[in-house]
Design a protein around this motif. Structure first.
Motif, PDB file in Angstrom:
ATOM      1  N   GLY A  44     -23.466  -5.457 -22.718  1.00  0.00           N
ATOM      2  CA  GLY A  44     -24.110  -5.486 -24.016  1.00  0.00           C
ATOM      3  C   GLY A  44     -23.303  -4.824 -25.109  1.00  0.00           C
ATOM      4  O   GLY A  44     -22.759  -3.731 -24.926  1.00  0.00           O
ATOM      5  N   ASN A  45     -23.214  -5.508 -26.249  1.00  0.00           N
ATOM      6  CA  ASN A  45     -22.471  -5.081 -27.434  1.00  0.00           C
ATOM      7  C   ASN A  45     -20.958  -5.076 -27.224  1.00  0.00           C
ATOM      8  O   ASN A  45     -20.219  -4.583 -28.073  1.00  0.00           O
ATOM      9  CB  ASN A  45     -22.932  -3.694 -27.915  1.00  0.00           C
ATOM     10  CG  ASN A  45     -24.380  -3.688 -28.351  1.00  0.00           C
ATOM     11  OD1 ASN A  45     -24.824  -4.587 -29.071  1.00  0.00           O
ATOM     12  ND2 ASN A  45     -25.133  -2.690 -27.901  1.00  0.00           N
ATOM     13  N   GLN A  46     -20.518  -5.643 -26.105  1.00  0.00           N
ATOM     14  CA  GLN A  46     -19.080  -5.788 -25.846  1.00  0.00           C
ATOM     15  C   GLN A  46     -18.704  -7.265 -25.637  1.00  0.00           C
ATOM     16  O   GLN A  46     -17.609  -7.570 -25.158  1.00  0.00           O
ATOM     17  CB  GLN A  46     -18.691  -4.994 -24.593  1.00  0.00           C
ATOM     18  CG  GLN A  46     -18.989  -3.505 -24.679  1.00  0.00           C
ATOM     19  CD  GLN A  46     -18.744  -2.790 -23.369  1.00  0.00           C
ATOM     20  OE1 GLN A  46     -17.965  -3.239 -22.520  1.00  0.00           O
ATOM     21  NE2 GLN A  46     -19.412  -1.665 -23.168  1.00  0.00           N
ATOM     22  N   GLU A  47     -19.557  -8.173 -26.046  1.00  0.00           N
ATOM     23  CA  GLU A  47     -19.399  -9.589 -25.705  1.00  0.00           C
ATOM     24  C   GLU A  47     -18.469 -10.308 -26.688  1.00  0.00           C
ATOM     25  O   GLU A  47     -18.808 -11.354 -27.245  1.00  0.00           O
ATOM     26  CB  GLU A  47     -20.759 -10.293 -25.674  1.00  0.00           C
ATOM     27  CG  GLU A  47     -21.837  -9.580 -24.888  1.00  0.00           C
ATOM     28  CD  GLU A  47     -22.735  -8.729 -25.782  1.00  0.00           C
ATOM     29  OE1 GLU A  47     -22.249  -8.254 -26.833  1.00  0.00           O
ATOM     30  OE2 GLU A  47     -23.913  -8.551 -25.449  1.00  0.00           O
ATOM     31  N   PHE A  48     -17.284  -9.768 -26.904  1.00  0.00           N
ATOM     32  CA  PHE A  48     -16.364 -10.331 -27.895  1.00  0.00           C
ATOM     33  C   PHE A  48     -15.771 -11.660 -27.430  1.00  0.00           C
ATOM     34  O   PHE A  48     -15.713 -12.627 -28.192  1.00  0.00           O
ATOM     35  CB  PHE A  48     -15.263  -9.325 -28.215  1.00  0.00           C
ATOM     36  CG  PHE A  48     -15.768  -8.073 -28.865  1.00  0.00           C
ATOM     37  CD1 PHE A  48     -16.137  -8.067 -30.201  1.00  0.00           C
ATOM     38  CD2 PHE A  48     -15.908  -6.893 -28.137  1.00  0.00           C
ATOM     39  CE1 PHE A  48     -16.629  -6.914 -30.805  1.00  0.00           C
ATOM     40  CE2 PHE A  48     -16.384  -5.744 -28.730  1.00  0.00           C
ATOM     41  CZ  PHE A  48     -16.747  -5.749 -30.066  1.00  0.00           C
ATOM     42  N   ARG A  49     -15.337 -11.724 -26.174  1.00  0.00           N
ATOM     43  CA  ARG A  49     -14.774 -12.967 -25.660  1.00  0.00           C
ATOM     44  C   ARG A  49     -15.844 -14.052 -25.610  1.00  0.00           C
ATOM     45  O   ARG A  49     -15.586 -15.220 -25.969  1.00  0.00           O
ATOM     46  CB  ARG A  49     -14.174 -12.748 -24.267  1.00  0.00           C
ATOM     47  CG  ARG A  49     -13.492 -13.988 -23.697  1.00  0.00           C
ATOM     48  CD  ARG A  49     -13.088 -13.781 -22.221  1.00  0.00           C
ATOM     49  NE  ARG A  49     -12.340 -14.928 -21.702  1.00  0.00           N
ATOM     50  CZ  ARG A  49     -12.900 -16.043 -21.272  1.00  0.00           C
ATOM     51  NH1 ARG A  49     -14.234 -16.168 -21.290  1.00  0.00           N
ATOM     52  NH2 ARG A  49     -12.145 -17.037 -20.807  1.00  0.00           N
ATOM     53  N   THR A  50     -17.036 -13.684 -25.144  1.00  0.00           N
ATOM     54  CA  THR A  50     -18.125 -14.637 -25.065  1.00  0.00           C
ATOM     55  C   THR A  50     -18.466 -15.188 -26.445  1.00  0.00           C
ATOM     56  O   THR A  50     -18.625 -16.406 -26.630  1.00  0.00           O
ATOM     57  CB  THR A  50     -19.363 -13.968 -24.442  1.00  0.00           C
ATOM     58  OG1 THR A  50     -19.020 -13.443 -23.152  1.00  0.00           O
ATOM     59  CG2 THR A  50     -20.510 -14.950 -24.303  1.00  0.00           C
ATOM     60  N   THR A  51     -18.565 -14.297 -27.420  1.00  0.00           N
ATOM     61  CA  THR A  51     -18.867 -14.717 -28.790  1.00  0.00           C
ATOM     62  C   THR A  51     -17.799 -15.672 -29.315  1.00  0.00           C
ATOM     63  O   THR A  51     -18.107 -16.707 -29.924  1.00  0.00           O
ATOM     64  CB  THR A  51     -18.975 -13.489 -29.707  1.00  0.00           C
ATOM     65  OG1 THR A  51     -20.056 -12.655 -29.253  1.00  0.00           O
ATOM     66  CG2 THR A  51     -19.221 -13.893 -31.156  1.00  0.00           C
ATOM     67  N   ALA A  52     -16.549 -15.342 -29.061  1.00  0.00           N
ATOM     68  CA  ALA A  52     -15.445 -16.192 -29.538  1.00  0.00           C
ATOM     69  C   ALA A  52     -15.490 -17.576 -28.899  1.00  0.00           C
ATOM     70  O   ALA A  52     -15.225 -18.593 -29.560  1.00  0.00           O
ATOM     71  CB  ALA A  52     -14.113 -15.509 -29.260  1.00  0.00           C
ATOM     72  N   ALA A  53     -15.818 -17.629 -27.606  1.00  0.00           N
ATOM     73  CA  ALA A  53     -15.868 -18.919 -26.909  1.00  0.00           C
ATOM     74  C   ALA A  53     -16.974 -19.806 -27.476  1.00  0.00           C
ATOM     75  O   ALA A  53     -16.787 -21.017 -27.681  1.00  0.00           O
ATOM     76  CB  ALA A  53     -16.068 -18.691 -25.419  1.00  0.00           C
ATOM     77  N   ILE A  54     -18.141 -19.224 -27.726  1.00  0.00           N
ATOM     78  CA  ILE A  54     -19.250 -19.994 -28.298  1.00  0.00           C
ATOM     79  C   ILE A  54     -18.884 -20.478 -29.701  1.00  0.00           C
ATOM     80  O   ILE A  54     -19.087 -21.643 -30.056  1.00  0.00           O
ATOM     81  CB  ILE A  54     -20.530 -19.128 -28.348  1.00  0.00           C
ATOM     82  CG1 ILE A  54     -20.937 -18.671 -26.954  1.00  0.00           C
ATOM     83  CG2 ILE A  54     -21.665 -19.899 -29.014  1.00  0.00           C
ATOM     84  CD1 ILE A  54     -21.966 -17.559 -26.958  1.00  0.00           C
ATOM     85  N   LYS A  55     -18.345 -19.567 -30.489  1.00  0.00           N
ATOM     86  CA  LYS A  55     -17.979 -19.897 -31.869  1.00  0.00           C
ATOM     87  C   LYS A  55     -16.966 -21.038 -31.919  1.00  0.00           C
ATOM     88  O   LYS A  55     -17.109 -21.986 -32.697  1.00  0.00           O
ATOM     89  CB  LYS A  55     -17.416 -18.649 -32.551  1.00  0.00           C
ATOM     90  CG  LYS A  55     -17.009 -18.825 -34.010  1.00  0.00           C
ATOM     91  CD  LYS A  55     -16.626 -17.481 -34.606  1.00  0.00           C
ATOM     92  CE  LYS A  55     -16.257 -17.601 -36.077  1.00  0.00           C
ATOM     93  NZ  LYS A  55     -14.957 -18.251 -36.287  1.00  0.00           N
ATOM     94  N   GLU A  56     -15.959 -20.970 -31.064  1.00  0.00           N
ATOM     95  CA  GLU A  56     -14.925 -21.998 -31.053  1.00  0.00           C
ATOM     96  C   GLU A  56     -15.515 -23.368 -30.729  1.00  0.00           C
ATOM     97  O   GLU A  56     -15.168 -24.372 -31.371  1.00  0.00           O
ATOM     98  CB  GLU A  56     -13.846 -21.632 -30.037  1.00  0.00           C
ATOM     99  CG  GLU A  56     -12.724 -22.653 -29.926  1.00  0.00           C
ATOM    100  CD  GLU A  56     -11.686 -22.290 -28.885  1.00  0.00           C
ATOM    101  OE1 GLU A  56     -10.700 -23.030 -28.747  1.00  0.00           O
ATOM    102  OE2 GLU A  56     -11.872 -21.258 -28.188  1.00  0.00           O
ATOM    103  N   ARG A  57     -16.419 -23.428 -29.761  1.00  0.00           N
ATOM    104  CA  ARG A  57     -16.974 -24.731 -29.370  1.00  0.00           C
ATOM    105  C   ARG A  57     -17.891 -25.290 -30.460  1.00  0.00           C
ATOM    106  O   ARG A  57     -17.907 -26.507 -30.712  1.00  0.00           O
ATOM    107  CB  ARG A  57     -17.736 -24.608 -28.043  1.00  0.00           C
ATOM    108  CG  ARG A  57     -18.231 -25.965 -27.536  1.00  0.00           C
ATOM    109  CD  ARG A  57     -17.064 -26.903 -27.322  1.00  0.00           C
ATOM    110  NE  ARG A  57     -17.480 -28.252 -26.912  1.00  0.00           N
ATOM    111  CZ  ARG A  57     -17.729 -29.261 -27.753  1.00  0.00           C
ATOM    112  NH1 ARG A  57     -17.631 -29.058 -29.070  1.00  0.00           N
ATOM    113  NH2 ARG A  57     -18.082 -30.451 -27.295  1.00  0.00           N
ATOM    114  N   LEU A  58     -18.670 -24.426 -31.108  1.00  0.00           N
ATOM    115  CA  LEU A  58     -19.541 -24.906 -32.178  1.00  0.00           C
ATOM    116  C   LEU A  58     -18.722 -25.398 -33.369  1.00  0.00           C
ATOM    117  O   LEU A  58     -19.041 -26.426 -33.984  1.00  0.00           O
ATOM    118  CB  LEU A  58     -20.494 -23.790 -32.606  1.00  0.00           C
ATOM    119  CG  LEU A  58     -21.566 -23.386 -31.577  1.00  0.00           C
ATOM    120  CD1 LEU A  58     -22.295 -22.138 -32.033  1.00  0.00           C
ATOM    121  CD2 LEU A  58     -22.549 -24.527 -31.328  1.00  0.00           C
ATOM    122  N   GLU A  59     -17.664 -24.684 -33.689  1.00  0.00           N
ATOM    123  CA  GLU A  59     -16.805 -25.105 -34.796  1.00  0.00           C
ATOM    124  C   GLU A  59     -16.117 -26.421 -34.486  1.00  0.00           C
ATOM    125  O   GLU A  59     -15.922 -27.263 -35.376  1.00  0.00           O
ATOM    126  CB  GLU A  59     -15.783 -24.017 -35.105  1.00  0.00           C
ATOM    127  CG  GLU A  59     -16.395 -22.790 -35.768  1.00  0.00           C
ATOM    128  CD  GLU A  59     -15.398 -21.674 -36.001  1.00  0.00           C
ATOM    129  OE1 GLU A  59     -15.672 -20.809 -36.857  1.00  0.00           O
ATOM    130  OE2 GLU A  59     -14.350 -21.657 -35.308  1.00  0.00           O
TER     131      GLU A  59
END
Length: 407
Positions: A44-59
């Motif tokens: 929790g609150n360290q999910e930087f890679r996870t956030t980046a992966a989701i963001k990249e796919r949505l973009e």
């Protein structure tokens, strides 16, 4: 709005006439995406890679996700937000647990020591991502009747949960309803469990320090017998608490950690206990801190131990709105027929999805993840937890159907 009429959108039981089914290519991509998350769990609150992966796919799909202010988690809007219709929000939690992955011979087991997606958040994330991608395509064809917001929430496993920060960031502005799923290893993949009213319980964290002067085990009468005091707190406090509220409220204290002493002939000066307080009823939950703290003090004082209590408020029960629960029921029946929905019981697990329901009506469904016919239940929060990945398809199509018939 160039969409079918509501009568056309509501498919007959067992027929998949609704648009928004999952294409085979996207289905395979989502399974791979889930496995990648599973191999790279983040707390929790360290999910930087996870956030980046989701963001990249949505973009990549032409969407414009917004990372939350703390740097992990994100929201993403789909559809026409200019007509003033309240949005349907889909929420996923993205964090993992601080336990080792115990699966043997699994090609996608965790690559991070002492970290695992042992609660299915990788599945929840993939389901909301997949639903978002399908609904973006529906919107491009004029087939999405109302706006949708994807919420990828960090820190669900960190009391009192990351939901409060997401709400504070404005993620519920313009939202009329919110839905979520949670993996259930007791339910077969292809099914969902639904329940109106409370579906989870309140959960708080309790930490206690007990102190005394210490002494020799030959002369316990000259000091505070701290180990006995600890033992009495462990056994007596849950019993006292259970007798001070209506038993139907399910208020329960359960211990997870006890530490005291270093030598067999020395009465220690310090002891620590930690556990959880769980409650089925929201009214009793509001009284719980006073009841629990008073019981601890009574038992500690009886044994001449000084107590220092840290009571950390967690989350209230998730209370499913009847109307939103019915929406999920209709959506699942439209996709897979009446036999795909079963009733479910209220669990003693805690879930910070409850905080969203303090602001907007919503509901959480239990997503079946057990392979049909499998007898072994790989329970949540255990290192060998895994899922039947057919559940991803079911979750995506449940959410897309809910968005289509939520007229």
């Amino acid at each position: 709005m160039s969409v079918e009429s509501e009568a056309d959108l509501r498919a007959e039981a067992g027929e998949a006439s609704l648009p928004g089914t999952l294409p085979e290519a996207l289905r395979a991509e989502l399974v791979a995406f889930r496995r990648d998350l599973h191999m790279h769990p983040e707390l929790g609150n360290q999910e930087f890679r996870t956030t980046a992966a989701i963001k990249e796919r949505l973009e990549k799909a032409g969407l414009k996700p917004r990372v939350l202010p703390a740097g992990t988690g994100l929201v993403c809007d789909i559809g026409n937000w200019d007509d003033g219709l309240p949005a349907l929000a889909l929420r996923a939690d993205i964090d993992a647990l601080p336990i080792p992955d115990a699966k043997a011979d699994c090609p996608y087991r965790s690559t991070v020591p002492d970290r695992a997606h042992a609660c299915g958040h990788d599945v929840h994330t993939t389901v909301v991502l997949g639903a978002g991608l399908v609904m973006a395509d529906l919107h491009s064809k004029g087939l999405l009747p109302r706006p949708v917001r994807l919420i990828f929430q960090p820190a669900e496993e960190v009391l009192p949960g990351g939901a409060a920060d997401v709400i504070e960031s404005g993620a519920l502005e313009g939202v009329g309803r919110i839905v979520a799923v949670h993996c259930d290893p007791r339910v077969d993949a292809g099914l969902v469990g639904l329940r109106e009213g409370p579906i989870t319980s309140a959960c708080d964290r309790l930490e206690i320090a007990l102190d005394g002067p210490g002494g020799h085990t030959a002369r316990p009468h000259l000091t505070t017998d701290l180990v006995t005091a600890v033992a009495r707190v462990v056994t007596d406090v849950p019993a006292l608490v259970a007798r001070r509220v209506d038993t139907r409220s399910g208020l329960a204290v359960t211990w997870g950690r006890i530490e005291s002493g270093h030598a067999p002939n020395v009465i220690p000066q310090h002891a620590e206990l930690a556990g959880t307080v769980r409650c089925l009823d929201i009214a009793a939950w509001r009284q719980a801190p006073d009841i629990v703290v008073a019981a601890i003090d009574e038992v500690a004082n009886l044994h001449r131990a000084k107590s220092e209590i840290t009571y950390v408020r967690g989350v209230p029960p998730v209370v499913n709105d009847p109307g939103v629960t019915e929406l999920l029921r209709d959506a699942m029946i439209a996709r897979r027929g009446a036999d795909s929905v079963e009733g479910t019981e209220q669990s003693l697990g805690g879930e910070d999805f409850s905080w969203y329901l303090e602001h907007v009506p919503g509901a959480m469904a239990r997503l079946g993840v057990r392979t049909p016919g499998e007898r072994t239940v790989r329970d949540l929060h255990q290192g060998d937890f895994d899922v039947d990945e057919h559940a991803i398809t079911v979750g995506v199509e449940l959410f897309t159907a809910a968005a289509l018939i939520d007229l």
